[in-house]
Scaffold this motif. Structure first.
Motif, PDB file in Angstrom:
ATOM      1  N   PHE A   1      33.473  47.372  53.017  1.00 23.68           N
ATOM      2  CA  PHE A   1      33.219  47.921  51.686  1.00 23.68           C
ATOM      3  C   PHE A   1      34.345  48.870  51.311  1.00 23.68           C
ATOM      4  CE2 PHE A   1      29.058  46.773  53.261  1.00 23.68           C
ATOM      5  CZ  PHE A   1      28.414  46.240  52.154  1.00 23.68           C
ATOM      6  N   VAL A   2      34.658  48.920  50.009  1.00 29.75           N
ATOM      7  CA  VAL A   2      35.694  49.822  49.526  1.00 29.75           C
ATOM      8  C   VAL A   2      35.244  50.459  48.223  1.00 29.75           C
ATOM      9  CG1 VAL A   2      36.936  47.971  48.287  1.00 29.75           C
ATOM     10  CG2 VAL A   2      38.161  50.047  48.982  1.00 29.75           C
ATOM     11  N   VAL A   3      35.538  51.749  48.073  1.00 35.51           N
ATOM     12  CA  VAL A   3      35.305  52.443  46.805  1.00 35.51           C
ATOM     13  C   VAL A   3      36.588  52.368  45.988  1.00 35.51           C
ATOM     14  CG1 VAL A   3      34.981  54.684  45.723  1.00 35.51           C
ATOM     15  CG2 VAL A   3      33.514  54.000  47.616  1.00 35.51           C
ATOM     16  N   ALA A   4      36.462  51.916  44.751  1.00 34.90           N
ATOM     17  CA  ALA A   4      37.631  51.777  43.872  1.00 34.90           C
ATOM     18  C   ALA A   4      37.346  52.391  42.520  1.00 34.90           C
ATOM     19  CB  ALA A   4      37.994  50.298  43.700  1.00 34.90           C
ATOM     20  N   GLU A   5      38.403  52.828  41.864  1.00 32.98           N
ATOM     21  CA  GLU A   5      38.277  53.279  40.483  1.00 32.98           C
ATOM     22  C   GLU A   5      37.940  52.078  39.606  1.00 32.98           C
ATOM     23  OE1 GLU A   5      38.461  56.461  39.599  1.00 32.98           O
ATOM     24  OE2 GLU A   5      38.875  57.014  41.697  1.00 32.98           O
ATOM     25  N   ALA A   6      36.971  52.241  38.727  1.00 37.23           N
ATOM     26  CA  ALA A   6      36.603  51.132  37.833  1.00 37.23           C
ATOM     27  C   ALA A   6      37.803  50.661  37.014  1.00 37.23           C
ATOM     28  CB  ALA A   6      35.464  51.569  36.912  1.00 37.23           C
ATOM     29  N   ALA A   7      38.702  51.585  36.680  1.00 38.56           N
ATOM     30  CA  ALA A   7      39.881  51.240  35.874  1.00 38.56           C
ATOM     31  C   ALA A   7      40.863  50.366  36.624  1.00 38.56           C
ATOM     32  CB  ALA A   7      40.580  52.520  35.415  1.00 38.56           C
ATOM     33  N   ASN A   8      40.710  50.239  37.948  1.00 38.08           N
ATOM     34  CA  ASN A   8      41.633  49.447  38.762  1.00 38.08           C
ATOM     35  C   ASN A   8      41.081  48.070  39.105  1.00 38.08           C
ATOM     36  OD1 ASN A   8      43.317  51.637  38.723  1.00 38.08           O
ATOM     37  ND2 ASN A   8      42.866  52.295  40.808  1.00 38.08           N
ATOM     38  N   LEU A   9      40.085  47.624  38.363  1.00 34.71           N
ATOM     39  CA  LEU A   9      39.447  46.335  38.619  1.00 34.71           C
ATOM     40  C   LEU A   9      39.595  45.406  37.428  1.00 34.71           C
ATOM     41  CD1 LEU A   9      36.062  47.583  40.158  1.00 34.71           C
ATOM     42  CD2 LEU A   9      38.150  46.939  41.383  1.00 34.71           C
ATOM     43  N   THR A  10      39.628  44.120  37.738  1.00 31.29           N
ATOM     44  CA  THR A  10      39.630  43.099  36.693  1.00 31.29           C
ATOM     45  C   THR A  10      38.760  41.941  37.171  1.00 31.29           C
ATOM     46  OG1 THR A  10      41.060  41.800  35.211  1.00 31.29           O
ATOM     47  CG2 THR A  10      41.661  41.840  37.534  1.00 31.29           C
ATOM     48  N   PRO A  11      38.124  41.185  36.277  1.00 35.96           N
ATOM     49  CA  PRO A  11      37.273  40.080  36.725  1.00 35.96           C
ATOM     50  C   PRO A  11      38.052  39.022  37.494  1.00 35.96           C
ATOM     51  CG  PRO A  11      36.817  40.645  34.431  1.00 35.96           C
ATOM     52  CD  PRO A  11      38.055  41.396  34.818  1.00 35.96           C
ATOM     53  N   ARG A  12      37.412  38.454  38.507  1.00 34.73           N
ATOM     54  CA  ARG A  12      38.024  37.336  39.240  1.00 34.73           C
ATOM     55  C   ARG A  12      37.753  36.041  38.479  1.00 34.73           C
ATOM     56  NH1 ARG A  12      36.720  33.146  43.055  1.00 34.73           N
ATOM     57  NH2 ARG A  12      34.503  33.615  42.765  1.00 34.73           N
ATOM     58  N   PRO A  13      38.814  35.363  37.997  1.00 33.91           N
ATOM     59  CA  PRO A  13      38.599  34.070  37.338  1.00 33.91           C
ATOM     60  C   PRO A  13      38.001  33.054  38.305  1.00 33.91           C
ATOM     61  CG  PRO A  13      40.795  34.937  36.864  1.00 33.91           C
ATOM     62  CD  PRO A  13      40.227  35.771  37.963  1.00 33.91           C
ATOM     63  N   ASP A  14      37.186  32.151  37.795  1.00 30.08           N
ATOM     64  CA  ASP A  14      36.510  31.162  38.638  1.00 30.08           C
ATOM     65  C   ASP A  14      37.493  30.306  39.428  1.00 30.08           C
ATOM     66  OD1 ASP A  14      34.067  32.053  37.741  1.00 30.08           O
ATOM     67  OD2 ASP A  14      33.858  30.505  36.191  1.00 30.08           O
ATOM     68  N   GLY A  15      38.668  30.051  38.843  1.00 26.45           N
ATOM     69  CA  GLY A  15      39.625  29.160  39.491  1.00 26.45           C
ATOM     70  C   GLY A  15      40.530  29.819  40.513  1.00 26.45           C
ATOM     71  N   VAL A  16      40.300  31.092  40.805  1.00 25.12           N
ATOM     72  CA  VAL A  16      41.141  31.811  41.768  1.00 25.12           C
ATOM     73  C   VAL A  16      40.324  32.054  43.032  1.00 25.12           C
ATOM     74  CG1 VAL A  16      42.517  33.881  42.194  1.00 25.12           C
ATOM     75  CG2 VAL A  16      42.401  32.910  39.885  1.00 25.12           C
ATOM     76  N   PRO A  17      40.642  31.369  44.140  1.00 25.45           N
ATOM     77  CA  PRO A  17      39.869  31.532  45.382  1.00 25.45           C
ATOM     78  C   PRO A  17      39.900  32.967  45.886  1.00 25.45           C
ATOM     79  CG  PRO A  17      41.347  29.627  45.506  1.00 25.45           C
ATOM     80  CD  PRO A  17      41.735  30.394  44.280  1.00 25.45           C
ATOM     81  N   TRP A  18      38.894  33.318  46.689  1.00 18.95           N
ATOM     82  CA  TRP A  18      38.801  34.680  47.200  1.00 18.95           C
ATOM     83  C   TRP A  18      40.064  35.115  47.935  1.00 18.95           C
ATOM     84  CZ3 TRP A  18      35.632  37.955  45.290  1.00 18.95           C
ATOM     85  CH2 TRP A  18      34.348  37.586  44.875  1.00 18.95           C
ATOM     86  N   GLU A  19      40.593  34.238  48.798  1.00 16.66           N
ATOM     87  CA  GLU A  19      41.770  34.617  49.588  1.00 16.66           C
ATOM     88  C   GLU A  19      42.965  34.936  48.694  1.00 16.66           C
ATOM     89  OE1 GLU A  19      39.902  31.988  50.171  1.00 16.66           O
ATOM     90  OE2 GLU A  19      39.144  32.178  52.233  1.00 16.66           O
ATOM     91  N   VAL A  20      43.131  34.161  47.633  1.00 19.89           N
ATOM     92  CA  VAL A  20      44.226  34.400  46.688  1.00 19.89           C
ATOM     93  C   VAL A  20      43.978  35.682  45.911  1.00 19.89           C
ATOM     94  CG1 VAL A  20      45.401  33.507  44.642  1.00 19.89           C
ATOM     95  CG2 VAL A  20      44.810  31.951  46.515  1.00 19.89           C
ATOM     96  N   ALA A  21      42.762  35.834  45.404  1.00 27.16           N
ATOM     97  CA  ALA A  21      42.422  37.033  44.628  1.00 27.16           C
ATOM     98  C   ALA A  21      42.601  38.298  45.462  1.00 27.16           C
ATOM     99  CB  ALA A  21      40.986  36.932  44.121  1.00 27.16           C
ATOM    100  N   GLY A  22      42.189  38.239  46.724  1.00 28.03           N
ATOM    101  CA  GLY A  22      42.225  39.414  47.571  1.00 28.03           C
ATOM    102  C   GLY A  22      43.596  39.814  48.043  1.00 28.03           C
TER     103      GLY A  22
END
Length: 306
Positions: free
Chosen positions: A101-122
């Protein structure tokens, strides 16, 4: 309790350990994310070894990691634009994403598009924003030729594609094993090593206009020998050469925002950009992941999966 990577002193991969820690709690403007994937980066290895102590000192015990993607599990006070259950791509400046688990600033997040796998997104943030800034710094234009060193690495593999999207002809310096892959991207592969200057000139008979160095080891000097103006050379690693020759050093810090992360995610989702994943390691095998990374011969990214 939750697991997180920790180290208590500078050193090689042996100082890394997986530790049980209390599950973090988000504060105002923050969210708690259950991590599904987190990339690892050369800069983290340098920090852990103490090589960047003057610029980025560690406070022990230290955590590790900036990149991540995951699922929002709880919200801090004042967060309204994000909901529990949202799948997000994000980053932290607290060296803490290599964890369950990680705590992040809400301003530093963006939605993960459906076509982007977890490994790529991460594993997108550090490599993606670094490539974005480095390519932007040299201003590639339609019809120009750009050289990228370390063209098959995490940053380089994205930099060649971003330069292509800008309309440039791209020469990628890489080992022979990656040449066919670079050709598939529309990049002209050139082998590094002795004679590389002549090989670049042969591949670009009309000259080279810009150079993105993601590897170091004399490539700034090589770019100057090619006749490239210092203002169109960017290195993300060789600061000594940058100071000596007055070339640019734009990297992650120059593009570290959720807006850039969102743009990169959309390019990936549309198939206009690809981020190769070399290998995925469980969190418990973090030492092996960094041993792999520090060989400096990886195509694309190495990722941890909690």
């Amino acid at each position: 309790m939750a697991r997180a990577i920790r180290f208590d002193e500078y050193g090689d991969v042996q100082v890394l350990r997986v530790e049980d820690v209390p599950r973090p709690v988000p504060g105002p403007g923050q969210v708690l994310v259950e991590v599904r994937a987190a990339g690892i980066n050369p800069g983290e290895a340098s920090i852990r070894k103490g090589l960047l102590h003057e610029r980025y000192p560690a406070t022990f015990p230290s955590g590790q990691g900036s990149d991540f993607a995951g699922v929002v599990t709880s919200l801090g006070e004042g967060v309204e634009e994000i909901a529990v259950g949202d799948e997000v791509i994000g980053f932290v400046d607290t060296r803490s994403s290599h964890a369950d688990f990680v705590v992040a600033e809400a301003a530093n997040l963006t939605p993960r598009p459906d076509g982007v796998p977890w490994e790529v997104a991460g594993s997108l943030f550090v490599a993606g924003t670094t490539a974005y800034a480095a390519v932007g710094a040299v201003c590639p234009r339609e019809g120009e030729t750009v050289v990228v060193s370390g063209a098959a690495g995490g940053v380089g593999s994205l930099a060649v594609q971003l330069a292509k999207l800008a309309g440039a002809t791209v020469i990628g310096l890489a080992g022979e094993a990656n040449h066919d892959w670079l050709r598939e991207l529309g990049v002209i592969p050139v082998a590094y090593g002795e004679g590389v200057l002549e090989r670049i000139r042969e591949a670009a008979p009309s000259g080279v206009h810009a150079f993105v160095d993601t590897f170091g080891s004399g490539y700034v000097e090589l770019a100057l020998h090619l006749g490239i103006h210092p203002g169109r050379i960017n290195t993300i690693i060789d600061r000594a050469a940058a100071e000596k020759y007055n070339v640019k050093t734009d990297g992650n810090a120059a593009a570290a925002s959720a807006d850039v992360l969102r743009e990169l995610g959309l390019l990936l989702d549309k198939g206009l950009l690809t981020l190769p994943i070399a290998r995925v390691y469980p969190l418990d095998e973090v030492r092996d992941a960094y041993r792999d990374l520090e060989q400096r011969h990886t195509r694309g990214k190495i990722v941890l999966r909690p």
